[in-house]
Write an enzyme that holds these catalytic residues in place. Structure first.
Site, short mmCIF file in Angstrom:
data_model
loop_
_atom_site.label_atom_id
_atom_site.label_comp_id
_atom_site.label_asym_id
_atom_site.label_seq_id
_atom_site.Cartn_x
_atom_site.Cartn_y
_atom_site.Cartn_z
N GLU A 1 1.01 -1.11 -0.15
CA GLU A 1 -0.09 -0.01 -0.09
C GLU A 1 1.02 1.06 -0.07
OE1 GLU A 1 -3.22 -0.22 -0.16
OE2 GLU A 1 -3.59 -2.41 0.26
N CYS B 1 -2.64 8.70 3.73
CA CYS B 1 -2.40 8.17 2.12
C CYS B 1 -3.52 8.61 1.40
CB CYS B 1 -2.06 6.46 2.41
SG CYS B 1 -3.49 5.99 3.16
P1 NAP Z 1 8.62 4.62 4.30
O1 NAP Z 1 9.80 5.81 4.69
O2 NAP Z 1 8.47 3.87 2.87
O3 NAP Z 1 8.71 3.38 5.56
C1 NAP Z 1 7.59 2.88 5.63
C2 NAP Z 1 8.10 1.55 6.56
O4 NAP Z 1 9.12 0.78 5.86
C3 NAP Z 1 8.60 1.95 7.99
O5 NAP Z 1 8.38 1.41 8.93
C4 NAP Z 1 10.32 2.03 7.67
O6 NAP Z 1 10.77 1.64 8.89
C5 NAP Z 1 10.19 0.79 6.76
N1 NAP Z 1 11.45 0.51 5.91
C6 NAP Z 1 11.85 1.33 5.31
N2 NAP Z 1 12.98 0.97 4.56
C7 NAP Z 1 12.92 -0.60 4.79
C8 NAP Z 1 13.81 -1.52 4.58
N3 NAP Z 1 14.92 -1.50 3.58
N4 NAP Z 1 13.59 -2.71 5.17
C9 NAP Z 1 12.44 -2.64 6.08
N5 NAP Z 1 11.76 -1.85 6.48
C10 NAP Z 1 11.59 -0.69 5.94
O7 NAP Z 1 7.10 5.35 4.66
P2 NAP Z 1 6.89 6.45 5.86
O8 NAP Z 1 7.73 7.75 5.53
O9 NAP Z 1 6.65 5.71 7.08
O10 NAP Z 1 5.09 6.98 5.40
C11 NAP Z 1 4.96 7.78 4.31
C12 NAP Z 1 4.43 7.36 3.22
O11 NAP Z 1 3.55 5.95 3.50
C13 NAP Z 1 3.70 8.23 2.32
O12 NAP Z 1 4.31 8.19 0.97
C14 NAP Z 1 2.29 7.82 2.53
O13 NAP Z 1 1.52 8.03 1.03
C15 NAP Z 1 2.43 6.17 2.45
N6 NAP Z 1 1.29 5.43 3.13
C16 NAP Z 1 0.44 4.81 2.36
C17 NAP Z 1 -0.60 4.21 3.10
C18 NAP Z 1 -1.52 3.29 2.12
O14 NAP Z 1 -2.48 2.73 2.71
N7 NAP Z 1 -1.40 3.17 0.91
C19 NAP Z 1 -0.84 4.39 4.28
C20 NAP Z 1 -0.10 5.26 5.13
C21 NAP Z 1 1.03 6.04 4.43
P3 NAP Z 1 11.57 2.92 9.77
O15 NAP Z 1 10.71 3.67 10.22
O16 NAP Z 1 12.24 2.29 10.74
O17 NAP Z 1 12.62 3.48 8.57
#
Ligand code: NAP
Length: 526
Positions: A258, A297
């Site tokens: 997502e 999101c």
């Molecule tokens: P993110 O930077 O992609 O991180 C998401 C999750 O992935 C975090 O728990 C992060 O951990 C983890 N992560 C990152 N790199 C990883 C890796 N190499 N291996 C394992 N885990 C890893 O996103 P965010 O900044 O938290 O969230 C914002 C984004 O999420 C926005 O773009 C938003 O649109 C999207 N979003 C989408 C939805 C949906 O339902 N479609 C819902 C909510 C948000 P760490 O925090 O430890 O780095």
């Protein structure tokens, strides 16, 4: 830092403290709230415990028993709801309205699946209602059954929904019989940690059924194998990285994403400035831009209006947005809080720079001129920002760049086909809202835009305010979108269990098959 709470992880039936230290802050005051100690955890043991003890526990339970477990969890969390609301204010700058989306929404998702699971009764697997004869004599037939995938689920969540993002995944996973390891985003882990702490204190987590890893957990996917599932929520960039991991590419771990999306709202060409539905449109845009400071999101990022109404909409929205009281959510009257961290504020600034290269700024664009609440420091705040792009056909950034904050871009369309073509430039989104009182406008837009979306909300004067809004994900309806939005599908009632189930064509003697599947829950053909 003497009073700082250290956040550990819960797996292998106990709380465990890793090493390292990542500070969690209050984005209003910048005070340090807690530190995550997530390095050096034995993630292999977490996976093994879930795979053996967690699976065995859930396999021994019927759907109704798993549902009762979800219900008990929901009740325990409900009792501590105000505590989580306070933590969400501190760690994420949530207003009381924001808390409803994340904390209450998460508990509601658990309750919804508890209710649904109870109706499935004492079955442990599903059978599709359709019986498939395979020979002319009627001896040989097939029934399609659905059983739990043989592995475990890893749930990786985004920072903006530490509660809802966790429970909307955990509920279908456990109901389907698949133990879950949850990895919340590190910067917002306080709420997820507190909720799991409530459940372990209450003795509500059978060994291995639900684990929490606080910290980066960058090697977690290395531990996964065929039969396991990863459900990821976060940015498209991280989704692409995880999708390329050997666990997914080579070992065949199921992966669902997502991701982010450039959601839209379209003002129908039949409406004029004085109409009731025009007013509903303005109200919805303002709400979507400011709830959770635009860090949803599903938030509206692109606002498409007939070119004749462009300047009217810009002026009306600007009046409404500039009235928003921004500041410390603890202060009286504050409608919008900060972004969740200085890093998120910086990312929003970078995104805004890309958009303002092709847009005019109608209102906002920077730190608000004044903040309500004497403790509020400006570092994480961004004013509600409305941009205007007069040439959306030749401006890629407005269709590509998701500024994860209270930012949306207004753009004109010539006719409905043009509106649909602009929406399609987002390359797949979670949700779009159509505001029109005219069935033929609605039908044209549905035909031309549905294929790009997981959800469409149609608002007209007869629906009025009788809906929870563009950004609200209802557990009855699917959540997820095609293309850039990740291609995933969560929730949607029983559909939400699909990720955690394997469909198998069971072939055999017609009567024996009917007898052996008689006690199974009937899959409603979705
Ligand atoms: P993110 O930077 O992609 O991180 C998401 C999750 O992935 C975090 O728990 C992060 O951990 C983890 N992560 C990152 N790199 C990883 C890796 N190499 N291996 C394992 N885990 C890893 O996103 P965010 O900044 O938290 O969230 C914002 C984004 O999420 C926005 O773009 C938003 O649109 C999207 N979003 C989408 C939805 C949906 O339902 N479609 C819902 C909510 C948000 P760490 O925090 O430890 O780095």
């Amino acid at each position: 830092m003497a009073d700082t709470i250290a956040l550990g992880s819960y797996f292998d039936n106990r709380w465990q403290m890793g090493t390292g230290s990542v500070s969690l802050i209050n984005p209003v005051t910048l005070a340090t709230l807690a530190e995550v100690r997530g390095e050096g955890l034995d993630l292999g043991t977490a996976v093994q415990c879930a795979r053996s003890e967690g699976r065995n526990s859930l396999a021994s339970m019927t759907f109704a028993e798993r549902a009762a477990l979800l219900r008990d969890m929901a009740d325990a969390l409900q009792n501590d709801r105000d505590h989580y609301a306070e933590l969400a204010r501190q760690n994420s700058g949530n207003t009381p309205g924001d808390v409803m989306f994340d904390i209450d929404g998460g508990i509601a998702a658990l309750k919804f699946y508890a209710g649904m699971g109870k109706k499935l009764g004492n079955a442990k697997r599903f059978v599709e209602s359709e019986h498939q004869p395979l020979d002319r004599e009627g001896h040989w037939a097939a029934r399609h059954i659905m059983t739990s995938v043989p592995g475990i689920a890893v749930h990786i969540n985004a920072f903006n929904f530490p509660s809802w993002g966790m429970w909307e995944k955990v509920a279908p996973s456990l109901l389907a019989g698949v133990p879950a390891i949850v990895k919340p985003a590190t910067s917002a882990a306080l709420v997820s940690h507190a909720m799991i702490r409530t459940l372990t204190d209450a003795g509500l987590i059978p060994s291995g059924v639900l684990s929490l890893i606080c910290g980066s957990a960058r090697t977690l996917l290395d531990e996964l194998d065929a039969g396991d599932v990863v459900a990821f929520t976060g940015s498209a960039d991280t989704a692409a990285k995880l999708r390329a991991h050997p666990a997914v590419q080579i070992r065949g771990v199921r992966f669902q994403a997502e991701a982010d999306s450039l959601n839209s709202a379209i003002l129908g060409s039949d409406l004029d400035q004085g109409s009731e539905t025009y007013g509903l449109f303005l109200r919805e845009i303002q709400k979507e831009m400011t709830v959770k400071s635009g860090q949803k999101c599903t938030a509206i990022r692109r606002i498409l209006v007939p070119e004749t109404l462009l300047d009217d909409v810009a002026s009306d929205l600007s009046v409404q947005l500039t009235k928003t009281t921004v500041g410390d959510p603890a202060a009286e009257g504050v409608r919008m809080g900060p972004l969740q961290s200085p890093e998120q504020r910086e990312a929003a600034r970078t995104g805004l720079e890309q958009l303002t290269a092709v847009c005019e700024t109608v209102c906002g664009g920077d730190t608000p001129a004044s903040l309500t609440g004497e403790n509020a420091k400006p570092d994480c705040f961004l004013a509600p920002t409305l941009l205007l792009c007069r040439d959306p056909d030749n401006s890629n950034a407005v269709h590509d760049t998701e500024v994860f904050g209270p930012v949306a871009t207004l753009m004109p369309y010539r006719d409905l086909s043009h509106a649909a073509a602009l929406v399609a430039r987002g390359k797949g989104s979670l949700v779009s809202s159509l505001f029109t009182d005219d069935d033929s406008v609605a039908s044209t837009l549905i035909d031309q835009t549905a294929g790009w979306h997981g959800r469409l909300l149609w608002v007209d004067a007869t629906l009025g305010k009788h809906h929870l809004g563009h950004g609200t994900v209802m557990p009855q309806c699917i959540h997820g979108g095609p293309g850039r939005a990740g291609g995933g599908q969560e929730l949607g009632g029983l559909r939400g269990l699909t990720l955690y189930l394997q469909r198998t064509a069971l072939q055999g003697q017609t009567d024996r098959l009917a007898a052996i599947t008689a006690g199974d829950a009937v899959w409603p053909g979705v």
